[in-house]
Design an enzyme around this catalytic site. Structure first.
Site, mmCIF file in Angstrom:
data_model
loop_
_atom_site.group_PDB
_atom_site.id
_atom_site.type_symbol
_atom_site.label_atom_id
_atom_site.label_comp_id
_atom_site.label_asym_id
_atom_site.label_seq_id
_atom_site.Cartn_x
_atom_site.Cartn_y
_atom_site.Cartn_z
ATOM 1 N N CYS A 263 -7.012 -8.365 -4.216
ATOM 2 C CA CYS A 263 -7.070 -6.976 -4.712
ATOM 3 C C CYS A 263 -8.459 -6.501 -5.104
ATOM 4 C CB CYS A 263 -6.114 -6.809 -5.888
ATOM 5 S SG CYS A 263 -4.395 -6.959 -5.392
ATOM 6 N N ARG A 331 -7.084 -15.271 -0.219
ATOM 7 C CA ARG A 331 -7.839 -14.104 0.247
ATOM 8 C C ARG A 331 -9.075 -13.862 -0.620
ATOM 9 N NH1 ARG A 331 -2.769 -10.020 1.112
ATOM 10 N NH2 ARG A 331 -1.954 -11.252 -0.616
HETATM 11 N N1 NAD Z 1 -1.039 -9.328 -4.254
HETATM 12 C C1 NAD Z 1 -1.191 -8.723 -5.423
HETATM 13 O O1 NAD Z 1 -1.417 -9.364 -6.448
HETATM 14 C C2 NAD Z 1 -1.076 -7.235 -5.529
HETATM 15 C C3 NAD Z 1 -0.939 -6.647 -6.796
HETATM 16 C C4 NAD Z 1 -0.821 -5.274 -6.888
HETATM 17 C C5 NAD Z 1 -0.859 -4.496 -5.740
HETATM 18 N N2 NAD Z 1 -1.015 -5.078 -4.528
HETATM 19 C C6 NAD Z 1 -1.015 -4.222 -3.331
HETATM 20 O O2 NAD Z 1 0.259 -4.318 -2.718
HETATM 21 C C7 NAD Z 1 0.122 -4.219 -1.298
HETATM 22 C C8 NAD Z 1 0.753 -5.442 -0.648
HETATM 23 O O3 NAD Z 1 0.013 -6.585 -1.051
HETATM 24 P P1 NAD Z 1 0.543 -8.063 -0.795
HETATM 25 O O4 NAD Z 1 -0.384 -8.963 -1.491
HETATM 26 O O5 NAD Z 1 2.011 -8.117 -1.098
HETATM 27 O O6 NAD Z 1 0.329 -8.169 0.790
HETATM 28 P P2 NAD Z 1 0.921 -9.278 1.787
HETATM 29 O O7 NAD Z 1 -0.036 -9.330 2.923
HETATM 30 O O8 NAD Z 1 1.278 -10.511 1.043
HETATM 31 O O9 NAD Z 1 2.296 -8.639 2.288
HETATM 32 C C9 NAD Z 1 2.402 -7.534 3.126
HETATM 33 C C10 NAD Z 1 3.615 -7.766 4.037
HETATM 34 O O10 NAD Z 1 3.912 -6.545 4.722
HETATM 35 C C11 NAD Z 1 4.393 -6.895 6.007
HETATM 36 N N3 NAD Z 1 4.311 -5.704 6.864
HETATM 37 C C12 NAD Z 1 3.210 -5.060 7.311
HETATM 38 N N4 NAD Z 1 3.555 -3.974 8.033
HETATM 39 C C13 NAD Z 1 4.911 -3.922 8.039
HETATM 40 C C14 NAD Z 1 5.865 -3.033 8.602
HETATM 41 N N5 NAD Z 1 5.488 -1.955 9.298
HETATM 42 N N6 NAD Z 1 7.165 -3.289 8.408
HETATM 43 C C15 NAD Z 1 7.553 -4.376 7.702
HETATM 44 N N7 NAD Z 1 6.701 -5.243 7.130
HETATM 45 C C16 NAD Z 1 5.396 -5.016 7.295
HETATM 46 C C17 NAD Z 1 3.510 -8.058 6.418
HETATM 47 O O11 NAD Z 1 4.095 -8.819 7.450
HETATM 48 C C18 NAD Z 1 3.379 -8.822 5.096
HETATM 49 O O12 NAD Z 1 4.395 -9.811 4.978
HETATM 50 C C19 NAD Z 1 -1.370 -4.068 -1.028
HETATM 51 O O13 NAD Z 1 -1.668 -2.705 -0.924
HETATM 52 C C20 NAD Z 1 -1.998 -4.641 -2.264
HETATM 53 O O14 NAD Z 1 -3.265 -4.085 -2.531
HETATM 54 C C21 NAD Z 1 -1.101 -6.428 -4.400
#
Ligand code: NAD
Length: 438
Positions: A263, A331
């Site tokens: 993030c 990451r």
């Molecule tokens: N990881 C964290 O700690 C955190 C905390 C707060 C906010 N966020 C935000 O949340 C969002 C997601 O982060 P994350 O860490 O969960 O990412 P991640 O990469 O772990 O998960 C994203 C998932 O979305 C899936 N995906 C992508 N396009 C898709 C579609 N069209 N249909 C279905 N599935 C699809 C991918 O296959 C993947 O499994 C980001 O914007 C991130 O900035 C993350």
């Protein structure tokens, strides 16, 4: 309430499981068939404490299901969350919104009646407007709401954060959408978790402002740590001295190797780009990004200096690879830059991480992996603590000293007191204090 969660990564999976635990009927969708197959077999695709039990219980109660098929999950859902990734766009650092917009287009095709489409992914200001445009253009027949509900959970403590949040931010442009969102979070409302209703753009910007502020706090104390090393002060005591001031607060004042993770790096960069686009640069955040980038590389130089100025042909052991403890997320982990810097200087690297080695393998070349902290330290010319996993907090220092080729402990998280390390014959090089002399 029926909820569809599009994207079942760290955020989507945890949010989906917690919302199911509140009593909602949730289907978590992902386009990655392996992820969904694993979940349907009861295997977690990520490491997050407590997640396996929470998922298993809600699947058993038939409130939580997983699928690659978005259509039936979205049809009839009252709230459809978008929780897909928003990584940095190659080249310019702006958030890559292609996954968000692809999800919006797929949702548009699947909607059957009134639903609120909620962006939970971290997205730049105005993304909600574009999501709404995509939906309305594709389906002018449909009545929809589009809301922003940024997520603030921390990996490693995600379930607790989701269930007992400091606040919930909901950006909605109309009362009907706001009412649906209030219903989604009603169980937390009863717990008196503060819910802030704002405009959509305000909610979107709030998330970036929060992450940029936290990244700034970390970077600030890291620069103070460098100054401490030069002037003979101790950064941990400075941090305590300022952190006890309620206006400052003690969190995020731990000097270390620089922030990383999924993030802060991408979100600070995206905020910088948005601000530049609007002609109002956020110069503090620009500096934070630059200082943090330099810091990660500087940590390799710190290790080299601790090894007497050269690591060529030396065996350097790293404890911890993930960007923080209690996650397997690699990451933008500082370990990646540190290892690259050490390898460039000719070091041989051996590493151990309790959960991160599987994700680390494809990202790192020429690294040997050990089975535990002691196997990692065996024959090493320096032992570097990069991530402060609990498993590294009470190591047998005398045993380490006996098995290492040279007694150098580079403690980038200040886990050990220099005196304690010295008592066991190790030279301690921490962050933000003078190194111990022998
Ligand atoms: N990881 C964290 O700690 C955190 C905390 C707060 C906010 N966020 C935000 O949340 C969002 C997601 O982060 P994350 O860490 O969960 O990412 P991640 O990469 O772990 O998960 C994203 C998932 O979305 C899936 N995906 C992508 N396009 C898709 C579609 N069209 N249909 C279905 N599935 C699809 C991918 O296959 C993947 O499994 C980001 O914007 C991130 O900035 C993350």
């Amino acid at each position: 309430m029926r909820i569809a969660m599009i994207g079942s990564g760290y955020v989507g999976l945890v949010s989906g499981a917690c919302l199911a635990d509140f009593g909602h009927e949730v289907v978590c969708i992902d386009k990655d068939p392996e992820k969904i197959a694993a979940l349907n077999e009861g295997r977690m695709p990520i490491y997050e404490p407590g997640l396996d039990a929470l998922v298993a219980e809600n699947v058993r109660q038939k409130r939580l299901a997983f699928s690659t098929d978005l259509k039936p999950a979205v049809a009839g859902a009252q709230a459809v969350f978008i929780a897909v990734g928003t990584p940095s766009r190659r080249g310019d650092g702006f958030a890559d919104l292609s996954y968000v917009y692809a999800a919006a287009r797929a949702i548009a095709e699947a909607l059957t009646g009134y639903a609120v489409v909620v962006t939970k992914s971290t997205v730049p200001v105005g993304t909600g407007d574009e999501v709404e445009r995509i939906l309305r253009e594709a389906r002018p027949d449909l009545d929809i709401g589009v809301a922003s509900n940024p997520e603030f959970l921390r990996e490693g403590a995600a379930i607790g954060d989701f269930k007992r949040p400091d606040r919930i931010v909901i950006g909605a442009e109309d009362a009907r959408a706001a009412a649906v969102m209030q219903e989604v979070y009603r169980p937390l409302y009863l717990n008196q978790a503060p819910i802030l209703f704002t405009g959509r753009r305000t909610a979107e910007l709030t998330k970036y402002a929060a992450n940029a502020f936290l990244a700034t706090k970390i970077t600030f104390i890291n620069e103070i740590a460098d100054l401490c090393e030069q002037v003979g002060a101790n950064v941990q005591e400075v941090a305590r001295g300022i952190g006890l001031d309620n206006r400052i607060g003690s969190k995020f004042l731990h000097a270390g190797p620089g922030y990383g993770g999924s993030c802060f790096p991408k979100d600070t960069l995206a905020l910088v780009k948005t601000a530049q686009d609007y002609g109002t640069p956020v110069r503090i955040v620009e500096t934070v990004v630059a200082v943090n980038d330099q810091r990660k590389r500087a940590m390799a130089r710190k290790v080299i200096a601790a090894c007497g100025g050269s690591v060529r042909g030396k065996r350097v052991a790293l404890l911890g690879l993930t960007f923080k403890p209690n996650t397997d997320d690699m990451r933008d982990a500082p370990s990646l830059s540190i290892i690259a810097g050490l390898q460039d200087a000719g070091a041989r690297i051996v590493a151990y991480d309790p959960e991160g080695m599987e994700q680390a393998r494809p990202l790192l070349q020429g690294v040997d992996y050990a089975e535990d902290a002691y196997a990692c330290a065996e024959g090493a010319d320096a032992l570097v603590i990069v991530t402060e996993w609990n498993a590294f907090r009470a190591l047998d220092l005398a045993r380490l000293k006996a098995m290492m080729a040279a007694p150098v402990l580079v403690d980038l998280r200040n886990v050990y007191a220099p005196d304690e390390a010295r008592r066991h014959g190790l030279r301690h090089v921490g962050v933000g204090a003078l190194a111990s002399r022998d």
